[in-house]
Design an enzyme around this catalytic site. Structure first.
Site, short mmCIF file in Angstrom:
data_model
loop_
_atom_site.label_atom_id
_atom_site.label_comp_id
_atom_site.label_asym_id
_atom_site.label_seq_id
_atom_site.Cartn_x
_atom_site.Cartn_y
_atom_site.Cartn_z
N HIS A 1 0.86 -1.18 0.00
CA HIS A 1 0.00 0.00 0.00
C HIS A 1 0.90 1.23 0.00
O HIS A 1 1.69 1.42 0.90
CB HIS A 1 -0.92 0.01 1.22
CG HIS A 1 -1.91 1.14 1.19
ND1 HIS A 1 -3.18 1.01 0.66
CD2 HIS A 1 -1.81 2.44 1.60
CE1 HIS A 1 -3.81 2.15 0.75
NE2 HIS A 1 -3.00 3.05 1.32
N CYS A 2 0.76 2.04 -1.04
CA CYS A 2 1.66 3.19 -1.21
C CYS A 2 0.96 4.47 -0.77
O CYS A 2 -0.04 4.87 -1.38
CB CYS A 2 2.08 3.30 -2.68
SG CYS A 2 3.22 4.67 -2.98
N PRO A 3 1.47 5.15 0.28
CA PRO A 3 0.83 6.40 0.72
C PRO A 3 0.97 7.52 -0.30
O PRO A 3 0.16 8.44 -0.33
CB PRO A 3 1.56 6.72 2.03
CG PRO A 3 2.87 6.02 1.93
CD PRO A 3 2.60 4.78 1.13
#
Length: 383
Positions: free
Chosen positions: A173-175
């Site tokens: 999950h890439c912020p």
């Protein structure tokens, strides 16, 4: 005799509304969603400033050579367009979730809730998964099951705690994109890294001579000189970080691994195999970018498969090495650990056969025929 009037007892206070806790939780989730967009807004603001600084302050107001100005503006807008396009696709492409066939039926859910934890629950899951194209297991050898989504996890699928969903071929999950990077947008994420790196390198290269003039007092004392200085620093800094991240994901693609699978190797039913999904460099590359090379550099979806099933090599066998009779014999001895033959999806099965489109050498073709032609012998990993 004076009678005193007695005060009537106060009615009991009503219990708090049942929906108040739910409303608070909903408000909290909305606030969290807004906070998740802060990194995206940060990147977008830097991108907008860099556009103004490069186009207006550097090209239009500082460059004096018309030819240099035109070439820089045209090339810059090409890189800018590809960067924004791939970034947009990475952010707004919804992650793919497991299809309905992986969700438990109502009767299976009831059976799972009735049964005590342990072998009896596993028996329910085994019945539910018997016709599904899954081969990976948990560390204990159990069926991979998500108790939040109530589904049997497909191979390479993981539950994201931020999205609160199971994501097909989840990488991380890439912020910075406020999204899960998985099967549906992994190609877009790679192109985003590539084009953002090219964007920064182009800015740093064309801004370098003016950056040097800044320190040698060769620029007029205007507002542009400070934009030129900070533009070079920002481009150089981002180039360093992006080059390492892009190189790492290129290595992942070459090995057909995800970030999660690097930290915890996929587990097949009988043992762990960190290279279980690797089919060789060219096939690994085409699994992400597709068969048609004309779409490789464009942010349009062209990855192979459906995200639920993946072709694999034989367990504990390097797909780049030739299969040996000993390896096949050792596999056949463990008959208790073999999975029943389940056909792979049509979109993936052609990866297991050698065709001229792969442009492999004849030696490698023979290796593929021995090691990857029988779906009944393919197995996959778990994280």
């Amino acid at each position: 005799m004076r009678c005193e009037k007695m005060a009537a007892p106060l009615p009991p206070s009503p219990p708090p509304a049942a929906g108040s806790a739910g409303a608070c939780m909903g408000l909290r989730r909305r606030c969290q969603r807004l906070l998740y967009w802060v990194p995206v807004l940060f990147i977008s603001s830097i991108l907008c400033w860099s556009y103004y600084a490069y186009v207006t302050q550097l090209c239009l107001l500082t460059m004096t050579n018309i030819g240099e100005k035109v070439v820089c503006l045209v090339a810059y807008h090409i890189f800018f367009m590809l960067f924004v396009w791939s970034y947009w696709k990475t952010i707004f492409t919804l992650p793919m979730n497991p299809s309905k066939e992986f969700h438990l039926s109502y009767s299976d859910k009831e059976s799972l809730e009735r049964e005590p934890r342990g072998e009896s629950q596993q028996e329910v899951l085994r019945r539910a998964a018997k016709d599904l194209p899954i081969y990976t297991r948990t560390m204990s050898g159990a069926i991979r099951y998500c108790d939040r989504c109530h589904l049997v996890k497909p191979d390479r699928c993981h539950h994201c705690s931020v999205c609160d969903k199971c994501i097909l071929k989840m990488d991380h999950h890439c912020p910075w994109v406020n999204n899960c990077v998985g099967f549906s947008n992994y190609k877009f994420f790679l192109l985003f890294l590539a084009y953002s790196l090219l964007y920064c390198l182009f800015i740093a290269a064309t801004d370098l001579q003016y950056f040097i003039k800044f320190w040698t007092n060769g620029l007029p004392d205007t507002q542009a000189k400070f934009h030129i200085m900070f533009l070079f620093f920002a481009a150089a800094m981002f180039s360093v970080s992006l080059s390492s991240l892009f190189g790492y994901h290129c290595w992942l693609v070459s090995k057909n691994k995800s970030t999660l699978e690097v930290f915890r190797a996929p587990i097949f039913r009988h043992r762990t195999d960190k290279n279980g999904f690797s089919l060789g460099f060219s096939k690994n590359l085409r699994q992400v970018f597709g068969d048609e090379k004309k779409y490789w550099l464009v942010p349009v979806f062209s990855s192979l498969g459906d995200g639920c099933s993946f072709p694999t090599c034989l367990v504990n066998q390097d797909p780049e090495q030739a299969s040996t009779p000993g390896a096949l014999n050792s596999t056949s001895k463990n008959e208790n650990y073999l999975f029943p033959a389940k056909p792979l999806r049509d979109s993936q099965s052609h990866l297991l056969t050698d065709t001229p489109s792969w442009s492999e050498t004849s030696g490698k073709a023979e290796k593929g025929k021995v090691g990857m032609s029988n779906p009944a012998l393919t197995m996959e990993n778990e994280t």
